[in-house]
Design an enzyme around this catalytic site. Structure first.
Site, PDB file in Angstrom:
ATOM      1  N   HIS A 112      -6.003   2.453  -0.257  1.00  0.00           N
ATOM      2  CA  HIS A 112      -5.779   2.398   1.191  1.00  0.00           C
ATOM      3  C   HIS A 112      -5.622   3.799   1.774  1.00  0.00           C
ATOM      4  CE1 HIS A 112      -5.036  -0.385   4.551  1.00  0.00           C
ATOM      5  NE2 HIS A 112      -5.313  -1.339   3.680  1.00  0.00           N
ATOM      6  N   TYR A 116       0.843  -1.192   0.000  1.00  0.00           N
ATOM      7  CA  TYR A 116       0.000   0.000   0.000  1.00  0.00           C
ATOM      8  C   TYR A 116       0.879   1.243   0.000  1.00  0.00           C
ATOM      9  CZ  TYR A 116      -3.461  -3.448   1.212  1.00  0.00           C
ATOM     10  OH  TYR A 116      -4.259  -4.549   1.197  1.00  0.00           O
TER      11      TYR A 116
HETATM   12 MG    MG Z   1      -8.611  -2.602   1.476  1.00  0.00          MG
END
Ligand code: MG
Length: 405
Positions: A209, A159
């Site tokens: 995210h 992320y």
């Molecule tokens: Mg997620």
């Protein structure tokens, strides 16, 4: 009329079979051998959930009729007066799922039958393909395609993207650093590559995210439009959801939102104004099957599909609950799936099984899943896991500023 079956005891089982702290609730009843299981996993603060159940809900629940799921849900929700936080919602979910499990066992029916019956035989899932380069991501996508997966989420470098050379101030604090601009450029390049190499037959997804400023998220959603994502996940933080109006007006990239939601007011405007395409709450964090089924019904009326959160910090009991909702919802979209290891099937017999892109439930009554408590005790939780200063929840931008993870 026969005597009601009542709650005799409420127990909390803590275990970390894959190194992720899980919280399971076991409700024992007045009928010998009849019990239910529920997921109450708030992995980062699991001890708070344990206290909420053992020191508050347990005494409130003992003696109550197990058939009254709706009344128990409503009264537990307001018993603390203050409500809708993640710890209390998870505690309530453990109780709620366990009661649905008991109801199914008493009826001799799987929970999906209690919820209206199957709308499909199995649920299509997506898994997470990552890699340090576009080539490595492509390799991992192809591996999943060979296993029959139809939906694949592509990320590059976790992320927030790969860590490039970043220029931080002297004395910058420790953290999980990421560079928003490099991340956005890499992500567009990644999907350009994927569509040109693997074609259009596969559904591709991506999870932001919350790692971008709102206007950057709007731009990313526009720039990804040519690559026809199945959805863009959690593009904005829950604190910035008003920006979905702007994103919607500018881009036709489908939007999935909600894994951090805990309060109904967070999702209501997004649904009634048709600002998202998929609702993807973490079922235990909104309070269990009872509110999730209502949420799915609400979404159906507005053309929004479900994509419940399904990472490794949902217990196998929670994954089973997700699947019962998936199967019984006309507006099911796709289910996130984490790829359980062998120990999971040993510790939680009845965990859903993945075959050729779809997960199948066990056909046992209730949630169809059990737990080997002696085995669970051999994998204790670790309370230091979530408080490391460099852990992924301590996200930081290049200048050292704290960011939403
Ligand atoms: Mg997620």
């Amino acid at each position: 009329m026969s005597k009601p079956v009542t709650i005799r005891d409420v127990k909390v089982i803590l275990t970390a079979p894959e190194g992720i702290n899980l919280v399971i609730v076991k409700i024992e009843t007045s009928e010998p051998g009849l019990y239910g299981l529920g997921c109450a996993t708030f992995t980062q603060r699991y001890l708070m959930v344990k206290v909420a159940i053992e020191d508050y809900l347990r005494d409130f629940l003992i003696g109550k009729d197990v058939a009254n799921i709706e009344d128990i849900w409503q009264s537990c929700m307001v018993n603390s007066y203050w409500r809708n936080g993640p710890a209390l919602n998870n505690a309530l979910s453990g109780v709620d799922m366990a009661l649905w499990d008991i109801a199914g066992k008493r009826a001799g029916m799987p929970v999906y039958d209690l919820l209206g019956g199957k709308t499909r035989e199995a649920a299509a899932i997506y898994r997470h393909a990552d890699g340090k380069s576009v080539g490595e991501v492509e390799e991992n996508v192809r591996k999943f395609m060979e296993q029959g997966l139809l939906y694949i989420r592509c990320q590059m470098g976790g992320y927030g993207g790969r860590i490039h050379e970043i220029q931080t101030p002297k004395g910058a604090l420790p953290g999980a650093y990421f560079d928003p601009n490099a991340y956005m450029r890499d992500t567009v390049r990644l999907f350009e590559h994927m569509r040109s190499k693997v074609g259009n037959e596969i559904e591709l997804l991506h999870d932001v995210h919350e790692r971008l400023a709102p206007i950057e998220a709007v731009r990313l959603s526009k720039n990804l439009e040519p690559y026809r994502l199945f959805f863009l996940e959690d593009a904005l933080a829950p604190e910035s959801v008003d920006w979905f109006r702007i994103m919607r007006a500018q881009s036709a990239t489908p939007i999935a939102m909600g894994e951090l939601f805990t309060h109904p007011q967070e999702w209501l405007p997004l649904i009634t104004e048709r600002l998202i395409d998929f609702i993807r709450c973490h079922i235990s964090t909104i309070g269990g099957i009872t509110p999730a089924k209502k949420l799915a019904h609400l979404c159906e009326a507005f053309g929004i599909r479900t994509a419940w959160h399904g990472p490794g910090d949902v217990s196998p009991v929670g994954h089973a609950a997700n699947l019962h909702l998936d199967l019984s919802s006309a507006n099911f979209g796709v289910q996130e799936w984490w790829g359980p290891t062998e120990i999971i099937y040993e510790m939680f017999p009845g965990t859903p099984e993945l075959r050729q892109g779809y997960i199948y439930p066990s056909d046992k009554p209730g949630l169809g899943i059990d737990i080997d408590e002696a085995l669970a005790a051999k994998y204790p939780c670790d309370n230091t896991q979530s408080i490391r200063p460099t852990g992924w929840t301590t996200a930081r931008t290049p200048d050292g500023g704290s960011w939403r993870p």
